[in-house]
Write an enzyme that holds these catalytic residues in place. Sequence first.
Site, PDB file in Angstrom:
ATOM      1  N   GLU B  65       0.818  -1.216   0.000  1.00  0.00           N
ATOM      2  CA  GLU B  65       0.000   0.000   0.000  1.00  0.00           C
ATOM      3  C   GLU B  65       0.849   1.263   0.000  1.00  0.00           C
ATOM      4  OE1 GLU B  65      -0.483  -2.673   1.859  1.00  0.00           O
ATOM      5  OE2 GLU B  65      -2.482  -3.371   1.307  1.00  0.00           O
ATOM      6  N   HIS B 134     -11.441  -3.833  10.387  1.00  0.00           N
ATOM      7  CA  HIS B 134     -12.016  -3.869   9.037  1.00  0.00           C
ATOM      8  C   HIS B 134     -13.233  -2.954   8.925  1.00  0.00           C
ATOM      9  CE1 HIS B 134      -9.314  -7.101   8.036  1.00  0.00           C
ATOM     10  NE2 HIS B 134      -9.919  -7.383   6.911  1.00  0.00           N
TER      11      HIS B 134
END
Lengths: 325, 354
Positions: B65, B134
């Site tokens: 990322e 999440h």
Amino acid sequence: MTAGRPNDPSLKLLYDMLRIRMVEEAIAREYPKGEMRCPVHLSIGQEGAAVGIASALETTDLAVSTHRAHAHYLAKGGDLKRFLAELFGKDAGCSRGRGGSMHLIDLSVGFEGSTAIVGSTLPVGVGLAMGSKIRGEKTVTCIFLGDGAIEEGVFYESANFAVVRNLPVLFACENNSYSVYSPINVRQPKGRKIHELVRAIGLKTSSHDGNDVGGVTAVTRAAVAEIRAGGGPMLLEFATYRWLEHCGPYPDDNLGYRPEAEVAAWKARDPIVVASAQLADHPGFSADVMARWRSEIEAEVDAAFAFARAAAWPAQTTRADFVYA
Amino acid sequence: MPDTSAPQLTFVDAVRDGIDVAMQLDPHMVCYGLGADDPKRIFGSMSGLAEKYGNTRVFDAPTSEAAMTGIAIGAALRGVRSVTVHQRLDFFLLAMDQLINNAAKWHFMFGGQRSVPIVIRLILGRGWGQGPTHSQSLHSWFAHVPGLKVVMPTNAADAKGLLMSAIFDPNPVVFMEHRWLHQAVSNVPVGDYRVPLGRAHVLRQGGDITLTAMSFLVPEALRAATMLEGLGIKCDVIDLCTVRPLDWETVSKSILKTGRLLALDSGWLTCSVASEIVALACERHFRSLRCAPRRAGMPDHPEPTSFELTKGLHPSAESIANDVCDMLELPQRFEIAAGSGPHDVPGAWFKGPF
Ligand SMILES: Cc1ncc(C[n+]2csc(CCOP(=O)(O)OP(=O)(O)O)c2C)c(N)n1
Ligand SMILES: [Mg+2]
């Protein structure tokens, strides 16, 4: 674990793989009922690596893991009932229902935690090893990781530091060739081997068949002994394969992202079948023995599910607990 | 006003359409992220794009990322715009250095010589045990940072229009999509359709109270307004659309009309966008307020995984309506209707686990 768990080392490896397989098959079977309401990443097909690695560790050795941690937790000796209760979101769960399938912990067996962000336990594992070293303990820390984690910068930073400080850490990389649906060759250069790459960082490395539990055990034992003796960090790469979808209880080969021949070849090399075949001449092993194990494990798994189902929810009033120590 | 002659699309298809049109307009633009060309195509938001534009412009990415965000910055400096995508905001946290220290600063720290036109799509998870890592709605982190724009669309038309504006904006834009809004359907104009950034939409007019909201709280606020209408209470419902820069002018006008403010936030309230709106209201309109302004959002702890512990965790139409009743000192209270299905899924279309 059940009374029937054999003492013989090679029988024990097979038994442990079978037990993890049956637990995860039961999760896959029960999941559609909608009681285990959290993402689950099953390890079916990868038990050889998990069991072989964990069998080479002492209970006092430490381990950290990833989103796909069920097999690691159970192989390290994590409590089955508390594991399932965690998947059911119950207060008796190993993380008190706060973390679910992706956040497992059992401190009594050195399983220090699994987390959901790729690569996030790599430096934590190195830190555990540094802590052990500073305290003068002879503990080895095992960091379970997938092939995807090699792509995160934090892997290089963690491995580098582990070498600089000669820390007692084992990177156990299960290379199942995929990160979600993405094959390794769109993420890492074709032909480059993880164990070769990591060797250049300064770790001792080697690669092995992850579906041969006996082989995994032997190489991991040797590695752990060397690390414990002060030999420095190592990485072992194990080739293996996940059978079911990345996340969830179903097969997903209908999507066509994995070549059929590849799937078939790996399924033919089921670690349980491979180990059973190797035990053909073992005096303590037979089809009857296998059948007895199955029924014993089935009873254990049923009881654990019953425990998880019957367990109490965490109380609403405790919702804000644990934010601070 | 929605153009009812335009085709009906889901939010996720509108995102796809916006990317598609932008890629036609700008032949250099790229689009990538983990799963961008996999069988699921990021919940369908990238369907067909790899086939249409080829692997040089639409491609899968390593689990990297931080680097993939910095690479987008470098490409932007060289005139290549990008939309990068992350299936959860939480995964993108590894790239905060590139976003905050590079993307948000580049234009400023080099005296305005180069800008960084990148769009980062972040999907917000909720429900089915997404749990502590999440499900985080961290828009206020991004909104805190000068140099960034932060967009949180709530319907399909805005998703396309705001995304296209974001793509052609010369600045870095964080574009946040709530997973529970992906199947929301509305009329979406075809072709090059742009909705200006930095402008809030007043979705409902009423004189009694101002509700400001973003993301999945907008439909909840609208539902609350309908429930409250039954009690004779009329709400202004403002969809912020962009949380940085904030459209204070629109919010301000409404507060001056109603004298009451309930600022909703899909994240934690400490240092939130809702806090900012309440602060501005107090600083600038203190004398026009008829009661203390209020905020509603997530309780001040991480989201647990357990089904039981997520009950009533997020603000709902009912809890919003109850807050309004409380502010207006009315005795009525609303309860979530029995039989409305499990609280941790948005509807039958959501099958979990991700
Ligand atoms: C930082 C981050 N990026 C992306 C994800 C989404 N994600 C969850 S599991 C996974 C696959 C990782 O692959 P690998 O490390 O090989 O593990 P495997 O699933 O094969 O066991 C990804 C990309 C994540 N959890 N965290
Ligand atoms: Mg993998």
